[in-house]
Scaffold this motif. Structure first.
Motif, short mmCIF file in Angstrom:
data_model
loop_
_atom_site.label_atom_id
_atom_site.label_comp_id
_atom_site.label_asym_id
_atom_site.label_seq_id
_atom_site.Cartn_x
_atom_site.Cartn_y
_atom_site.Cartn_z
N LEU A 191 4.65 -1.70 -7.91
CA LEU A 191 5.31 -2.36 -6.78
C LEU A 191 6.12 -3.59 -7.18
O LEU A 191 7.28 -3.73 -6.77
N PRO A 192 5.57 -4.51 -7.97
CA PRO A 192 6.39 -5.66 -8.37
C PRO A 192 7.64 -5.25 -9.13
O PRO A 192 8.70 -5.87 -8.97
N ALA A 193 7.54 -4.20 -9.95
CA ALA A 193 8.71 -3.74 -10.70
C ALA A 193 9.78 -3.18 -9.77
O ALA A 193 10.97 -3.30 -10.04
N LEU A 194 9.35 -2.59 -8.66
CA LEU A 194 10.29 -1.96 -7.75
C LEU A 194 10.87 -2.94 -6.73
O LEU A 194 12.08 -2.90 -6.45
N VAL A 195 10.04 -3.79 -6.15
CA VAL A 195 10.49 -4.59 -5.00
C VAL A 195 10.39 -6.09 -5.23
O VAL A 195 10.74 -6.87 -4.35
N GLY A 196 9.89 -6.52 -6.39
CA GLY A 196 9.71 -7.94 -6.64
C GLY A 196 8.33 -8.42 -6.24
O GLY A 196 7.63 -7.76 -5.45
N LEU A 197 7.95 -9.57 -6.75
CA LEU A 197 6.59 -10.08 -6.57
C LEU A 197 6.25 -10.36 -5.11
O LEU A 197 5.20 -9.97 -4.60
N GLU A 198 7.15 -11.05 -4.39
CA GLU A 198 6.83 -11.48 -3.03
C GLU A 198 6.63 -10.28 -2.09
O GLU A 198 5.64 -10.20 -1.35
N ARG A 199 7.54 -9.33 -2.14
CA ARG A 199 7.42 -8.16 -1.27
C ARG A 199 6.23 -7.29 -1.69
O ARG A 199 5.55 -6.70 -0.84
N ALA A 200 5.98 -7.22 -2.99
CA ALA A 200 4.82 -6.46 -3.46
C ALA A 200 3.53 -7.07 -2.92
O ALA A 200 2.64 -6.35 -2.42
N LEU A 201 3.41 -8.38 -3.00
CA LEU A 201 2.22 -9.04 -2.47
C LEU A 201 2.09 -8.84 -0.96
O LEU A 201 0.99 -8.66 -0.44
N ASP A 202 3.22 -8.88 -0.26
CA ASP A 202 3.17 -8.65 1.19
C ASP A 202 2.60 -7.27 1.49
O ASP A 202 1.68 -7.13 2.32
N LEU A 203 3.09 -6.24 0.82
CA LEU A 203 2.62 -4.88 1.09
C LEU A 203 1.16 -4.70 0.69
O LEU A 203 0.39 -4.02 1.37
N ILE A 204 0.78 -5.32 -0.43
CA ILE A 204 -0.60 -5.16 -0.93
C ILE A 204 -1.59 -5.97 -0.11
O ILE A 204 -2.65 -5.47 0.29
N LEU A 205 -1.28 -7.22 0.17
CA LEU A 205 -2.25 -8.10 0.82
C LEU A 205 -2.37 -7.86 2.32
O LEU A 205 -3.45 -8.03 2.89
N THR A 206 -1.28 -7.46 2.97
CA THR A 206 -1.37 -7.19 4.40
C THR A 206 -1.84 -5.76 4.67
O THR A 206 -2.33 -5.47 5.76
N ALA A 207 -1.68 -4.85 3.69
CA ALA A 207 -2.04 -3.43 3.84
C ALA A 207 -1.33 -2.80 5.04
O ALA A 207 -1.82 -1.82 5.61
N ARG A 208 -0.18 -3.34 5.42
CA ARG A 208 0.50 -2.84 6.61
C ARG A 208 1.13 -1.47 6.38
O ARG A 208 1.45 -1.10 5.25
N ARG A 209 1.30 -0.74 7.45
CA ARG A 209 1.92 0.57 7.39
C ARG A 209 3.42 0.45 7.61
O ARG A 209 3.89 -0.41 8.37
N PHE A 210 4.17 1.31 6.95
CA PHE A 210 5.62 1.31 7.11
C PHE A 210 6.12 2.74 6.91
O PHE A 210 5.40 3.61 6.42
N GLY A 211 7.38 2.97 7.30
CA GLY A 211 7.92 4.32 7.27
C GLY A 211 8.88 4.54 6.11
O GLY A 211 9.16 3.64 5.32
N GLY A 212 9.40 5.75 6.05
CA GLY A 212 10.29 6.11 4.95
C GLY A 212 11.58 5.35 4.95
O GLY A 212 12.09 4.96 3.89
N THR A 213 12.15 5.09 6.11
CA THR A 213 13.41 4.35 6.17
C THR A 213 13.23 2.94 5.64
O THR A 213 14.07 2.43 4.88
N GLU A 214 12.11 2.29 6.00
CA GLU A 214 11.85 0.95 5.47
C GLU A 214 11.57 1.00 3.97
O GLU A 214 11.95 0.08 3.24
N ALA A 215 10.94 2.07 3.51
CA ALA A 215 10.68 2.19 2.07
C ALA A 215 11.98 2.15 1.28
O ALA A 215 12.05 1.52 0.21
#
Length: 265
Positions: free
Chosen positions: A157-181
Protein backbone atom coordinates in the motif's frame (compact mmCIF):
# COMPACT_ATOMS: atom_id res chain seq x y z
CA UNK A 1 -0.16 -33.17 -5.76
CA UNK A 2 -0.94 -31.07 -2.72
CA UNK A 3 -4.45 -32.00 -1.48
CA UNK A 4 -5.17 -28.29 -1.08
CA UNK A 5 -4.71 -27.74 -4.82
CA UNK A 6 -8.47 -28.16 -5.31
CA UNK A 7 -8.78 -24.71 -3.71
CA UNK A 8 -6.81 -23.19 -6.60
CA UNK A 9 -7.39 -23.96 -10.28
CA UNK A 10 -4.93 -23.14 -13.06
CA UNK A 11 -6.02 -22.68 -16.67
CA UNK A 12 -3.71 -22.01 -19.61
CA UNK A 13 -4.33 -20.12 -22.84
CA UNK A 14 -1.15 -19.60 -24.81
CA UNK A 15 1.37 -17.61 -22.80
CA UNK A 16 -1.22 -16.47 -20.22
CA UNK A 17 -2.03 -18.54 -17.13
CA UNK A 18 -5.28 -17.99 -15.25
CA UNK A 19 -5.07 -18.67 -11.50
CA UNK A 20 -8.53 -19.12 -10.01
CA UNK A 21 -9.30 -19.17 -6.29
CA UNK A 22 -11.75 -22.05 -6.16
CA UNK A 23 -13.89 -21.89 -3.01
CA UNK A 24 -16.94 -20.05 -4.38
CA UNK A 25 -19.23 -21.45 -1.70
CA UNK A 26 -17.08 -19.59 0.86
CA UNK A 27 -16.55 -16.49 -1.32
CA UNK A 28 -12.99 -17.81 -1.80
CA UNK A 29 -12.18 -17.37 1.88
CA UNK A 30 -8.55 -18.27 2.51
CA UNK A 31 -7.09 -21.00 4.70
CA UNK A 32 -3.72 -22.78 5.02
CA UNK A 33 -4.67 -25.27 2.28
CA UNK A 34 -5.26 -22.43 -0.18
CA UNK A 35 -1.99 -20.77 0.82
CA UNK A 36 -0.10 -24.02 0.23
CA UNK A 37 -1.79 -24.36 -3.16
CA UNK A 38 -0.86 -20.79 -4.10
CA UNK A 39 2.79 -21.42 -3.15
CA UNK A 40 2.85 -24.60 -5.25
CA UNK A 41 1.13 -22.89 -8.16
CA UNK A 42 3.60 -20.02 -8.04
CA UNK A 43 6.59 -22.34 -8.07
CA UNK A 44 5.24 -24.33 -11.04
CA UNK A 45 4.34 -21.30 -13.15
CA UNK A 46 7.56 -19.45 -12.36
CA UNK A 47 9.57 -22.47 -13.53
CA UNK A 48 7.63 -22.67 -16.82
CA UNK A 49 9.42 -20.53 -19.46
CA UNK A 50 6.30 -20.47 -21.64
CA UNK A 51 4.32 -18.40 -19.10
CA UNK A 52 4.67 -14.70 -19.83
CA UNK A 53 1.71 -13.31 -17.85
CA UNK A 54 -0.95 -14.46 -15.41
CA UNK A 55 -4.41 -13.38 -14.30
CA UNK A 56 -5.45 -14.03 -10.70
CA UNK A 57 -9.16 -14.09 -9.99
CA UNK A 58 -11.83 -15.78 -7.90
CA UNK A 59 -14.47 -18.30 -8.92
CA UNK A 60 -17.98 -16.99 -8.41
CA UNK A 61 -19.09 -13.47 -7.48
CA UNK A 62 -16.20 -12.57 -5.14
CA UNK A 63 -12.44 -12.29 -5.43
CA UNK A 64 -11.81 -13.29 -1.80
CA UNK A 65 -13.64 -12.46 1.42
CA UNK A 66 -10.42 -12.78 3.44
CA UNK A 67 -9.48 -15.33 6.07
CA UNK A 68 -11.99 -18.15 6.45
CA UNK A 69 -13.89 -17.61 9.70
CA UNK A 70 -13.37 -21.29 10.49
CA UNK A 71 -9.71 -20.44 11.10
CA UNK A 72 -10.81 -18.40 14.15
CA UNK A 73 -12.33 -21.48 15.78
CA UNK A 74 -10.45 -23.88 18.11
CA UNK A 75 -8.03 -25.89 16.02
CA UNK A 76 -7.99 -23.22 13.32
CA UNK A 77 -4.99 -21.32 12.00
CA UNK A 78 -5.17 -18.41 14.45
CA UNK A 79 -5.36 -20.72 17.46
CA UNK A 80 -2.39 -22.66 16.07
CA UNK A 81 -0.40 -19.45 15.68
CA UNK A 82 -1.28 -18.29 19.20
CA UNK A 83 -0.07 -21.55 20.75
CA UNK A 84 2.95 -22.32 18.55
CA UNK A 85 6.53 -21.63 19.66
CA UNK A 86 7.33 -21.10 15.95
CA UNK A 87 4.37 -18.74 15.49
CA UNK A 88 6.26 -16.19 13.39
CA UNK A 89 7.40 -18.92 11.01
CA UNK A 90 3.78 -19.96 10.47
CA UNK A 91 2.86 -16.41 9.52
CA UNK A 92 5.83 -16.23 7.16
CA UNK A 93 4.62 -19.41 5.45
CA UNK A 94 1.32 -17.67 4.82
CA UNK A 95 3.15 -14.58 3.54
CA UNK A 96 5.02 -16.75 1.03
CA UNK A 97 1.69 -17.64 -0.60
CA UNK A 98 1.52 -13.99 -1.71
CA UNK A 99 5.22 -13.14 -1.88
CA UNK A 100 5.98 -15.31 -4.91
CA UNK A 101 3.79 -12.99 -6.98
CA UNK A 102 6.13 -10.06 -6.40
CA UNK A 103 9.13 -12.20 -7.41
CA UNK A 104 7.46 -14.01 -10.33
CA UNK A 105 9.36 -13.61 -13.64
CA UNK A 106 6.18 -12.41 -15.34
CA UNK A 107 3.48 -9.82 -14.56
CA UNK A 108 0.40 -10.90 -12.60
CA UNK A 109 -2.91 -9.07 -13.13
CA UNK A 110 -5.63 -9.27 -10.46
CA UNK A 111 -9.22 -9.37 -11.71
CA UNK A 112 -11.25 -8.23 -8.69
CA UNK A 113 -15.02 -8.55 -8.48
CA UNK A 114 -17.35 -8.54 -5.50
CA UNK A 115 -15.60 -8.66 -2.14
CA UNK A 116 -11.88 -8.31 -1.54
CA UNK A 117 -11.26 -7.57 2.13
CA UNK A 118 -8.53 -8.46 4.61
CA UNK A 119 -6.40 -11.24 3.16
CA UNK A 120 -8.41 -10.86 -0.05
CA UNK A 121 -7.33 -7.31 -0.80
CA UNK A 122 -3.79 -8.11 0.34
CA UNK A 123 -3.61 -10.86 -2.29
CA UNK A 124 -4.78 -8.40 -4.94
CA UNK A 125 -2.26 -5.82 -3.75
CA UNK A 126 0.58 -8.32 -4.19
CA UNK A 127 -0.20 -8.42 -7.92
CA UNK A 128 1.46 -6.07 -10.38
CA UNK A 129 -1.76 -4.64 -11.84
CA UNK A 130 -5.36 -4.60 -10.63
CA UNK A 131 -8.53 -4.39 -12.72
CA UNK A 132 -11.48 -3.95 -10.35
CA UNK A 133 -15.24 -3.89 -10.59
CA UNK A 134 -16.73 -0.46 -10.12
CA UNK A 135 -19.01 -1.85 -7.41
CA UNK A 136 -16.39 -4.01 -5.68
CA UNK A 137 -16.18 -3.89 -1.88
CA UNK A 138 -12.60 -3.42 -0.72
CA UNK A 139 -11.09 -2.98 2.75
CA UNK A 140 -7.88 -3.59 4.66
CA UNK A 141 -10.00 -4.81 7.54
CA UNK A 142 -7.52 -6.26 10.05
CA UNK A 143 -6.96 -3.33 12.42
CA UNK A 144 -10.72 -2.91 12.83
CA UNK A 145 -10.78 -6.51 14.09
CA UNK A 146 -7.86 -6.00 16.46
CA UNK A 147 -5.26 -7.60 14.16
CA UNK A 148 -2.47 -6.51 11.81
CA UNK A 149 -2.50 -6.80 7.99
CA UNK A 150 0.47 -9.15 7.89
CA UNK A 151 0.25 -10.57 4.36
CA UNK A 152 1.74 -7.64 2.48
CA UNK A 153 -0.44 -4.54 2.79
CA UNK A 154 2.18 -2.78 4.93
CA UNK A 155 4.61 -3.12 2.00
CA UNK A 156 2.37 -2.79 -1.04
CA UNK A 157 0.00 0.00 0.00
CA UNK A 158 2.65 2.63 0.80
CA UNK A 159 4.39 1.84 -2.50
CA UNK A 160 1.12 2.32 -4.39
CA UNK A 161 -0.59 5.25 -2.65
CA UNK A 162 1.99 6.82 -0.34
CA UNK A 163 2.42 6.62 3.42
CA UNK A 164 -0.44 8.88 4.53
CA UNK A 165 -3.14 7.27 2.40
CA UNK A 166 -1.81 3.80 3.22
CA UNK A 167 -2.08 4.52 6.93
CA UNK A 168 -5.59 5.89 6.45
CA UNK A 169 -6.77 2.71 4.73
CA UNK A 170 -4.99 0.42 7.21
CA UNK A 171 -5.79 2.20 10.47
CA UNK A 172 -9.40 3.11 9.74
CA UNK A 173 -10.15 -0.27 8.06
CA UNK A 174 -12.78 1.61 6.06
CA UNK A 175 -14.54 0.11 3.07
CA UNK A 176 -14.26 1.64 -0.38
CA UNK A 177 -15.25 0.77 -3.94
CA UNK A 178 -13.50 0.10 -7.21
CA UNK A 179 -13.85 3.62 -8.55
CA UNK A 180 -12.18 5.06 -5.44
CA UNK A 181 -9.47 2.40 -5.69
CA UNK A 182 -8.52 3.83 -9.08
CA UNK A 183 -8.58 7.42 -7.80
CA UNK A 184 -6.35 6.40 -4.88
CA UNK A 185 -3.87 4.79 -7.25
CA UNK A 186 -4.18 1.19 -6.05
CA UNK A 187 -5.97 -0.09 -9.16
CA UNK A 188 -5.30 0.55 -12.83
CA UNK A 189 -8.92 0.75 -13.94
CA UNK A 190 -12.48 0.12 -12.79
CA UNK A 191 -15.05 -1.41 -15.13
CA UNK A 192 -18.52 -2.97 -14.76
CA UNK A 193 -18.32 -6.27 -12.89
CA UNK A 194 -19.31 -8.31 -15.95
CA UNK A 195 -16.31 -6.94 -17.86
CA UNK A 196 -13.59 -7.36 -15.23
CA UNK A 197 -12.24 -10.76 -16.21
CA UNK A 198 -12.25 -10.08 -19.95
CA UNK A 199 -10.52 -6.75 -19.38
CA UNK A 200 -7.84 -8.35 -17.19
CA UNK A 201 -7.25 -11.20 -19.64
CA UNK A 202 -6.97 -8.81 -22.58
CA UNK A 203 -4.46 -6.72 -20.64
CA UNK A 204 -2.43 -9.81 -19.71
CA UNK A 205 -2.42 -10.98 -23.33
CA UNK A 206 -1.09 -7.61 -24.39
CA UNK A 207 1.74 -7.91 -21.86
CA UNK A 208 2.47 -11.50 -22.88
CA UNK A 209 3.28 -10.38 -26.41
CA UNK A 210 6.69 -9.23 -25.11
CA UNK A 211 9.62 -11.62 -24.49
CA UNK A 212 9.68 -13.12 -21.01
CA UNK A 213 13.21 -11.87 -20.29
CA UNK A 214 12.19 -8.26 -20.95
CA UNK A 215 9.07 -8.62 -18.81
CA UNK A 216 10.98 -10.28 -15.97
CA UNK A 217 13.88 -7.84 -15.80
CA UNK A 218 11.68 -4.77 -16.21
CA UNK A 219 9.42 -5.98 -13.39
CA UNK A 220 12.36 -6.73 -11.09
CA UNK A 221 14.00 -3.36 -11.70
CA UNK A 222 10.75 -1.41 -11.26
CA UNK A 223 9.78 -3.23 -8.04
CA UNK A 224 13.25 -2.71 -6.50
CA UNK A 225 12.93 0.20 -3.99
CA UNK A 226 16.63 1.03 -3.83
CA UNK A 227 17.54 3.36 -6.76
CA UNK A 228 21.08 2.08 -7.22
CA UNK A 229 19.96 -1.54 -7.13
CA UNK A 230 17.09 -0.77 -9.54
CA UNK A 231 19.51 0.73 -12.05
CA UNK A 232 21.86 -2.22 -11.63
CA UNK A 233 19.04 -4.68 -12.34
CA UNK A 234 17.97 -2.64 -15.37
CA UNK A 235 21.55 -2.74 -16.68
CA UNK A 236 21.85 -6.50 -16.16
CA UNK A 237 18.51 -7.06 -17.82
CA UNK A 238 19.36 -4.86 -20.77
CA UNK A 239 22.54 -6.82 -21.46
CA UNK A 240 20.67 -10.14 -21.40
CA UNK A 241 17.83 -8.84 -23.57
CA UNK A 242 20.15 -7.25 -26.15
CA UNK A 243 22.13 -10.47 -26.43
CA UNK A 244 18.94 -12.49 -26.92
CA UNK A 245 17.65 -9.97 -29.47
CA UNK A 246 20.84 -9.98 -31.53
CA UNK A 247 21.20 -13.75 -31.30
CA UNK A 248 17.67 -14.22 -32.63
CA UNK A 249 18.46 -11.91 -35.58
CA UNK A 250 21.81 -13.41 -36.54
CA UNK A 251 21.06 -17.13 -36.20
CA UNK A 252 18.95 -17.41 -39.40
CA UNK A 253 21.67 -15.62 -41.38
CA UNK A 254 24.32 -17.97 -40.05
CA UNK A 255 22.15 -20.95 -40.95
CA UNK A 256 21.71 -19.59 -44.47
CA UNK A 257 25.48 -19.11 -45.00
CA UNK A 258 26.11 -22.70 -43.88
CA UNK A 259 23.80 -24.00 -46.58
CA UNK A 260 20.83 -24.77 -44.30
CA UNK A 261 17.43 -23.27 -44.87
CA UNK A 262 16.64 -20.54 -42.37
CA UNK A 263 13.47 -21.12 -40.36
CA UNK A 264 10.46 -19.04 -41.36
CA UNK A 265 9.44 -16.24 -38.99
Amino acid sequence: MNPGMSTVRVERSGAVARIVLNRPDRHNAQNPAMWAALRETGAELSADPDVRAAVLTGEGPSFSSGLDLAELQPGGFLHTVAAAPEATALVRDAQAAFGWIRAAPFPVVAAVRGTAVGAGIQLALACDVRVVAEDATLAVAEVGLGAVPDLGATVDLPALVGLERALDLILTARRFGGTEAVSLGLALRAVPAAEVLAEAVAYAERLAAAPRAALSWAKRATREPDPARSLDLAAQGQVECVREMLSARTMPRAASRSGRTAPRA
